[in-house]
Design a protein around this motif. Structure first.
Motif, PDB file in Angstrom:
ATOM      1  N   TYR A  55       0.846  -1.193   0.000  1.00 58.49           N
ATOM      2  CA  TYR A  55       0.000   0.000   0.000  1.00 58.49           C
ATOM      3  C   TYR A  55       0.883   1.245   0.000  1.00 58.49           C
ATOM      4  O   TYR A  55       2.067   1.199   0.349  1.00 58.49           O
ATOM      5  CB  TYR A  55      -0.905   0.009   1.242  1.00 58.49           C
ATOM      6  N   ASN A  56       0.288   2.371  -0.380  1.00 63.55           N
ATOM      7  CA  ASN A  56       1.009   3.644  -0.333  1.00 63.55           C
ATOM      8  C   ASN A  56       0.714   4.355   0.983  1.00 63.55           C
ATOM      9  O   ASN A  56      -0.013   3.824   1.835  1.00 63.55           O
ATOM     10  CB  ASN A  56       0.675   4.513  -1.555  1.00 63.55           C
ATOM     11  N   ILE A  57       1.251   5.556   1.140  1.00 68.26           N
ATOM     12  CA  ILE A  57       1.105   6.277   2.405  1.00 68.26           C
ATOM     13  C   ILE A  57      -0.346   6.607   2.729  1.00 68.26           C
ATOM     14  O   ILE A  57      -0.722   6.798   3.886  1.00 68.26           O
ATOM     15  CB  ILE A  57       1.965   7.571   2.393  1.00 68.26           C
ATOM     16  N   ASP A  58      -1.195   6.631   1.702  1.00 65.01           N
ATOM     17  CA  ASP A  58      -2.622   6.916   1.918  1.00 65.01           C
ATOM     18  C   ASP A  58      -3.438   5.653   2.194  1.00 65.01           C
ATOM     19  O   ASP A  58      -4.658   5.718   2.336  1.00 65.01           O
ATOM     20  CB  ASP A  58      -3.199   7.640   0.697  1.00 65.01           C
ATOM     21  N   GLY A  59      -2.748   4.492   2.246  1.00 66.32           N
ATOM     22  CA  GLY A  59      -3.448   3.251   2.546  1.00 66.32           C
ATOM     23  C   GLY A  59      -4.093   2.587   1.352  1.00 66.32           C
ATOM     24  O   GLY A  59      -4.891   1.660   1.504  1.00 66.32           O
ATOM     25  N   GLU A  60      -3.749   3.033   0.153  1.00 65.59           N
ATOM     26  CA  GLU A  60      -4.313   2.442  -1.068  1.00 65.59           C
ATOM     27  C   GLU A  60      -3.446   1.262  -1.512  1.00 65.59           C
ATOM     28  O   GLU A  60      -2.226   1.395  -1.614  1.00 65.59           O
ATOM     29  CB  GLU A  60      -4.363   3.499  -2.176  1.00 65.59           C
ATOM     30  N   ILE A  61      -4.085   0.129  -1.777  1.00 64.49           N
ATOM     31  CA  ILE A  61      -3.356  -1.061  -2.225  1.00 64.49           C
ATOM     32  C   ILE A  61      -2.806  -0.811  -3.636  1.00 64.49           C
ATOM     33  O   ILE A  61      -3.543  -0.383  -4.523  1.00 64.49           O
ATOM     34  CB  ILE A  61      -4.269  -2.305  -2.226  1.00 64.49           C
TER      35      ILE A  61
END
Length: 305
Positions: free
Chosen positions: A235-241
């Motif tokens: 995931y990225n820093i925004d929590g998106e897979i």
């Protein structure tokens, strides 16, 4: 009378039935008065944790990330961090576990130390299931296969583990393995029923590269902004897979099921993991975080910046 009942019950250890006979009161009256003693402040109950916590930081993280529970433990004597968090995690797991649960286990060095720290308990109808295959070919001490077995033995549960890599190169191989084995059929069913799990939080670094990804895959994930992973889902820093396309190659619980687990407990510490922890909490999958004070401070500060 209230003081007398409180003294006999809470200090002397008499049962409510014994107090009922001794004072010629009904059991219902005694039961009501033991509760009333607490409500009126005559009796104060405190729970002595085996570690100290930073309550203010716990509240801040609860509010910031909308979690169900947070433990921010103070590593007062400077114990090796993974060992310290393994002990805290062992206590936290027993706090949330109950009879009849299906407990999922993720691969993590800290989760393995949790298993070693567990004090044996006996739970009724507890099933313990491995959630992801091995991150490398040979069996390490913290391999999830062995960790799952140890947790099941310590908690008097039925363990379900499997020996397979965390990732295969051909999705047909995954389909074949999962569909042609009674063991995997049972494990797939338990993944569907899993209501509590304990996992670690991974970072995007050489360790991941060595145990899970090749150089090309690692570079691709970094290009997509990956900051960490939970059970192979980056995931990225925004929590998106960012690696949903890899799911067909992962030998483990599906992303959909992982996100539906009622109590997903993540144990992670070390300031270098702050970014990975923030991203993990923002995915919405994690319900309970167990970490140390220094890491929690960095997570909170960095999340606000």
């Amino acid at each position: 009378e209230l003081m007398k009942i409180a003294y006999l019950y809470y200090i002397k250890g008499h049962s409510q039935e014994e107090i009922s006979e001794l004072l010629q009161k009904s059991k219902m009256t005694v039961s009501r008065m033991t509760r009333k003693a607490i409500e009126e402040g005559i009796v104060k109950i405190s729970v002595q944790l085996p570690y100290q916590v930073n309550e203010e930081l716990q509240e801040k993280l609860l509010r910031t990330f909308g979690l169900k529970d947070v433990v921010v433990a103070k590593n007062i004597i400077g114990e090796e961090l993974s060992l310290f968090l393994g002990g805290v995690g062992a206590y936290g797991l027993l706090f949330h576990l109950k009879n009849g649960d299906v407990l999922g286990v993720g691969e993590s060095y800290t989760v393995n130390l949790l298993a070693k720290s567990l004090i044996p308990h006996s739970y009724k109808n507890l099933r313990v299931v491995q959630l992801l295959g091995a991150l490398e070919g040979h069996i390490r001490p913290d391999n999830s296969f062995l960790t799952t077995k140890e947790i099941a033995q310590k908690l008097d549960g039925q363990g379900y583990s499997f020996s397979a890599p965390a990732k295969v190169n051909d999705k047909q191989i995954k389909k074949m393995l999962l569909s042609n084995s009674p063991t995997f059929e049972r494990i797939k069913q338990l993944w569907e029923e899993c209501n509590i799990a304990v996992i670690g939080i991974g970072t995007v670094n050489r360790e991941v590269q060595e145990h899970f990804l090749n150089q090309e895959e690692l570079q691709e994930l970094e290009a997509r902004g990956a900051v960490g992973d939970i059970l192979g889902f980056f995931y990225n820093i925004d929590g998106e897979i960012v690696n949903a396309d890899m799911e067909d190659y992962l030998m483990g619980i599906s992303r959909e099921r992982l996100f539906k687990i009622e109590k997903l407990i993540a144990i992670a510490g070390g300031p270098e993991k702050a970014t990975a922890i923030i991203g993990a909490l923002r995915t919405g999958a994690v319900d309970i975080l167990i970490t140390d004070e220094e890491t929690a401070e960095k997570v909170y500060t960095q999340a606000l910046s």
